[in-house]
Scaffold this motif. Sequence first.
Motif, PDB file in Angstrom:
ATOM      1  N   SER A  86      -9.448  64.931  -1.336  1.00  0.00           N
ATOM      2  CA  SER A  86      -8.681  64.207  -0.334  1.00  0.00           C
ATOM      3  C   SER A  86      -8.003  65.132   0.653  1.00  0.00           C
ATOM      4  N   GLY A  87      -8.058  66.428   0.407  1.00  0.00           N
ATOM      5  CA  GLY A  87      -7.465  67.337   1.388  1.00  0.00           C
ATOM      6  C   GLY A  87      -7.058  68.682   0.842  1.00  0.00           C
ATOM      7  N   SER A  88      -6.024  68.720   0.017  1.00  0.00           N
ATOM      8  CA  SER A  88      -5.402  69.988  -0.359  1.00  0.00           C
ATOM      9  C   SER A  88      -6.344  70.917  -1.117  1.00  0.00           C
ATOM     10  N   THR A 114      -9.734  58.261   4.809  1.00  0.00           N
ATOM     11  CA  THR A 114      -8.845  59.393   5.048  1.00  0.00           C
ATOM     12  C   THR A 114      -8.282  59.318   6.462  1.00  0.00           C
ATOM     13  N   LYS A 118      -5.532  64.051   8.749  1.00  0.00           N
ATOM     14  CA  LYS A 118      -6.044  64.910   7.686  1.00  0.00           C
ATOM     15  C   LYS A 118      -7.467  65.373   7.993  1.00  0.00           C
ATOM     16  N   LEU A 121      -7.128  68.150  10.334  1.00  0.00           N
ATOM     17  CA  LEU A 121      -6.628  69.335   9.649  1.00  0.00           C
ATOM     18  C   LEU A 121      -7.777  70.066   8.957  1.00  0.00           C
ATOM     19  N   PRO A 226      -0.845  59.791  -1.338  1.00  0.00           N
ATOM     20  CA  PRO A 226      -1.843  60.842  -1.134  1.00  0.00           C
ATOM     21  C   PRO A 226      -1.821  61.880  -2.250  1.00  0.00           C
ATOM     22  N   GLN A 316       0.996  66.650   7.714  1.00  0.00           N
ATOM     23  CA  GLN A 316      -0.250  65.904   7.869  1.00  0.00           C
ATOM     24  C   GLN A 316      -0.082  64.407   7.588  1.00  0.00           C
ATOM     25  N   TYR A 317       1.087  64.027   7.074  1.00  0.00           N
ATOM     26  CA  TYR A 317       1.328  62.619   6.733  1.00  0.00           C
ATOM     27  C   TYR A 317       2.340  61.957   7.672  1.00  0.00           C
TER      28      TYR A 317
END
Length: 533
Positions: A86-88, A114, A118, A121, A226, A316-317
């Motif tokens: 999902s991102g990190s 998503t 994000k 990013l 998230p 990012q949120y």
Amino acid sequence: MSNTNYLNVYKGANSVQDYFNPDSAPPLPLVEIPDRLNPYRRDGVRIYAKMMTMHPANNVKAMPALNLLEKGVVPGKTKTIIEYSSGSTVISMSLISRVFHGVPDVRAFLSNKTSLAKLRLMQFFGLDITLFGGPSQPEPTDGRGGIRAAKRMADDNESIINPNQYENDDNWKAHVRWTGPQILRQLPEINLICAGTVTGLGMFFKEAKSSVFRLGVCTAPGDRVPGPRSFALLAPVEFPWKSAVDHIEEVGSHDSFSLSLDMCREGIVCGPSSGFNLKGLFQFIEKQKAAGKLGEYAGEDGEIHCVFLCCDLPYQYINEYFDKLGPEYFPSITNEALTRVDLYRYDEAWEKDATTALPLFLEVKRLGTEEEVLSKLPKGVTKGSNLSETISLKDDAVIIDIRQPGDFGEFSLPGSVNLPFVEPLTASPFSDPVVLEALWLKLEEYFRGPHNEVVSLLQGRRILVLCYDGDSSRVATSVLRAKGYEADSLRGGFQGLGDLQVRESRSHYIVANGQRSKQGITVTREVELATPS
């Protein structure tokens, strides 16, 4: 774990690797939250945030990514890394794969739900993105989702690896290797650890200090924060999370975002999953207090030392904070209407004094006597003034006068075109947002699709914009420049012309800023208007 790099300096060929490596860096900060954020401080509860956000990758997934790639990348063979994330996790992998392994091709498989922020990013960090439909958090064993798709691609190609954070024990073991030992060194008196599914930290403290209570947190059913998963989605996860946790709390998104916002405003800058962990801790403490059992978790000093993980940063949120919490959580914006207008850039070079601007646009057509020329210049305004007999507009230039027709008729520079956008007594657009909004909208609408005769008039010519005081013409210049025209404005506008006077010279005219007296003209500033050869 190194204790030698207290100055936090990294030098030499491996400087960035050392910067990312927990073994060569000081431990990530452990910060006790202020009492105003801790409603249980008077109950002997002390709460510390483990700032996983302070790793160079800025999120809790950095250490798992380090461990996964260290164990998974095959030097000289691995060319591509694919991860459903999902991102990190995958952002951390994209950094670590380059820094440690020289592999730039990292691909992210993720949900089409998503957020755009994000996605951008990930693009910013150079990730190749593939979106998948269906649930935003698919079960790891679901053959229809992106998790299985990433695994299949790696199975079919030896140059591709899929670390697979959902099934690979090197994921949670990173916290056994680094995060848990850091926390225990920093806070030997710890009594409670709180962190999502808490698998790695739970397994570490089970062995290192079994008295530590291990609190896990899951998202409330039907809700989404998230990063974390719901209890139902934990069921198919094969990690030993059940033996790593003593209790699980369920937390909703509103509380997660709200507590994160509170922490950010008090200096603990973190994202919603950090608020999620803290809310889970609050819920557990409240239940134990209500049951009269809170004292059972105290250490030898009589206090309860709790640690929760701050997982990532909030930036990012940002849009999700506003969506989840609503406007009442945020200060209002004065003159908010200006966010929708006056959108183009300004440049000091586009705002010119009369002494600079006039020679660029005007030239002498024929010579006349001093009195003849002076009589045609405005003082206040001299009705009927007209310079067209002696001064003309250059062929490659055009002057747009945006004053009202009556004022334009009393005096105008030679060759001017009247487009009446502003009133004489209107406030400056830079002092009255309502005026600026109305003026900009009119200019934008007019010059977005101007009439053919206006296009032919402006195209390929240098434009000078003239108004009453210079401010409205400055706005017009910004709009015209954004449309591709070479436009300038006259500083001070028509008022700036009111001080100008002209005297004859043998080969040119001089426009001077001064006063007439019985002895002649007191010149304070001059501008030369070239005469035709």
